[in-house]
Design a protein around this motif. Structure first.
Motif, PDB file in Angstrom:
ATOM      1  N   UNK A  86       1.399  14.792  11.106  1.00 20.70           N
ATOM      2  CA  UNK A  86       2.441  14.137  10.309  1.00 20.70           C
ATOM      3  C   UNK A  86       3.439  13.432  11.215  1.00 20.70           C
ATOM      4  N   UNK A  87       3.822  14.071  12.299  1.00 23.40           N
ATOM      5  CA  UNK A  87       4.775  13.476  13.236  1.00 23.40           C
ATOM      6  C   UNK A  87       4.184  12.228  13.880  1.00 23.40           C
ATOM      7  N   UNK A  88       2.924  12.313  14.255  1.00 22.21           N
ATOM      8  CA  UNK A  88       2.230  11.176  14.877  1.00 22.21           C
ATOM      9  C   UNK A  88       2.133  10.002  13.917  1.00 22.21           C
ATOM     10  N   UNK A  89       1.758  10.282  12.659  1.00 25.43           N
ATOM     11  CA  UNK A  89       1.626   9.210  11.665  1.00 25.43           C
ATOM     12  C   UNK A  89       2.983   8.568  11.375  1.00 25.43           C
ATOM     13  N   UNK A  90       4.014   9.400  11.257  1.00 20.76           N
ATOM     14  CA  UNK A  90       5.343   8.850  10.982  1.00 20.76           C
ATOM     15  C   UNK A  90       5.812   7.969  12.139  1.00 20.76           C
TER      16      UNK A  90
ATOM     17  N   UNK B  69       8.655   7.235   5.424  1.00 19.09           N
ATOM     18  CA  UNK B  69       9.099   8.631   5.449  1.00 19.09           C
ATOM     19  C   UNK B  69       8.634   9.380   4.205  1.00 19.09           C
ATOM     20  N   UNK B  70       8.734   8.757   3.046  1.00 18.24           N
ATOM     21  CA  UNK B  70       8.284   9.412   1.809  1.00 18.24           C
ATOM     22  C   UNK B  70       6.770   9.612   1.827  1.00 18.24           C
ATOM     23  N   UNK B  71       6.038   8.637   2.321  1.00 17.81           N
ATOM     24  CA  UNK B  71       4.579   8.725   2.405  1.00 17.81           C
ATOM     25  C   UNK B  71       4.160   9.889   3.294  1.00 17.81           C
TER      26      UNK B  71
ATOM     27  N   UNK C 194       0.838  -1.207   0.000  1.00 22.55           N
ATOM     28  CA  UNK C 194       0.000   0.000   0.000  1.00 22.55           C
ATOM     29  C   UNK C 194       0.869   1.251   0.000  1.00 22.55           C
ATOM     30  N   UNK C 195       1.947   1.229   0.780  1.00 20.61           N
ATOM     31  CA  UNK C 195       2.859   2.375   0.811  1.00 20.61           C
ATOM     32  C   UNK C 195       3.513   2.590  -0.550  1.00 20.61           C
TER      33      UNK C 195
ATOM     34  N   UNK D  33       1.796   6.869  -6.803  1.00 17.13           N
ATOM     35  CA  UNK D  33       0.709   7.549  -7.509  1.00 17.13           C
ATOM     36  C   UNK D  33       0.101   8.749  -6.796  1.00 17.13           C
ATOM     37  N   UNK D  34       0.421   8.998  -5.542  1.00 18.87           N
ATOM     38  CA  UNK D  34      -0.246  10.082  -4.802  1.00 18.87           C
ATOM     39  C   UNK D  34       0.200  11.468  -5.263  1.00 18.87           C
ATOM     40  N   UNK D  35       1.398  11.596  -5.774  1.00 13.94           N
ATOM     41  CA  UNK D  35       1.902  12.885  -6.254  1.00 13.94           C
ATOM     42  C   UNK D  35       2.680  12.653  -7.539  1.00 13.94           C
TER      43      UNK D  35
END
Length: 194
Positions: free
Chosen positions: A107-111, A69-71, A31-32, A38-40
């Motif tokens: 973003x910090x939390x998700x990472x 990290x890229x995601x 998924x990552x 494709x997201x950007x």
């Protein structure tokens, strides 16, 4: 029940749990990769297919940690990050971005959460499986408990990524539908004042 039967049952159960966890971790990595590919994406109309192919090839070689990290860097934006760069190319270009807006803490939390899953994966693959002794009933039982606990930590992040991917797919489908509509054709044909 004989000791041999208990051991065989425990071994089969732990192998099933190993497979479950490894499969979920690999699906998360997939998924990552898809989202990072494709997201950007942007480029001139003539080169878009090539740009997409190169992006896919590059992403396919990334480790799971690098994918996380890229995601996070490309998908989780907060308001101050929103700026669109334009290239001064005379060819028509297309740009598609999928972002989730929030504050910097999101973003910090998700990472942090996703990198903890990378640590879980690495520990399972590079440590726990090497130390697993399938001929020990106690080792099979202990490993089974650890795998169940690990699965409880994996599933929320797995489900979050599934949700993001579903939203991405739905958004892309709506965009495709709009681009193929008469309303889009009219929008392109109507000169803008300004």
């Amino acid at each position: 029940m004989s000791e041999d039967t208990k051991l065989e049952d425990a071994r089969n159960e732990v192998l099933r749990k190993i497979g479950r966890n490894v499969l979920n971790l690999q699906k998360m990595e997939g998924m990552l990769k898809l989202l990072n590919t494709h997201a950007n994406i942007s480029g001139n109309v003539d080169d878009l297919e090539s740009v997409s192919r190169k992006q896919s090839e590059s992403v396919s070689r990334h480790t799971m940690g690098r994918l996380v990290q890229a995601f996070v860097r490309s998908v989780y934006l907060h308001q101050t990050d929103l700026n669109i760069e334009s290239e001064s190319d005379s060819k028509p270009s297309i740009s598609f971005s999928f972002t989730i807006e929030g504050d910097a803490d999101l973003a910090t939390e998700r990472e942090k959460a996703l990198l903890s899953i990378v640590e879980e994966r690495n520990r399972l693959i590079h440590t726990d499986l090497l130390q697993f002794r399938p001929n020990s009933l106690r080792c099979c039982m202990d490993m089974g408990e650890r795998l169940d606990e690990q699965n409880k930590r994996i599933l929320p992040e797995y489900e979050m990524l599934q949700s993001v991917l579903q939203t991405f797919r739905e958004g892309r489908a709506k965009l495709t539908e709009y681009i193929q509509s008469d309303a889009f054709a009219e929008e392109l044909a109507t000169p803008k004042d300004g």
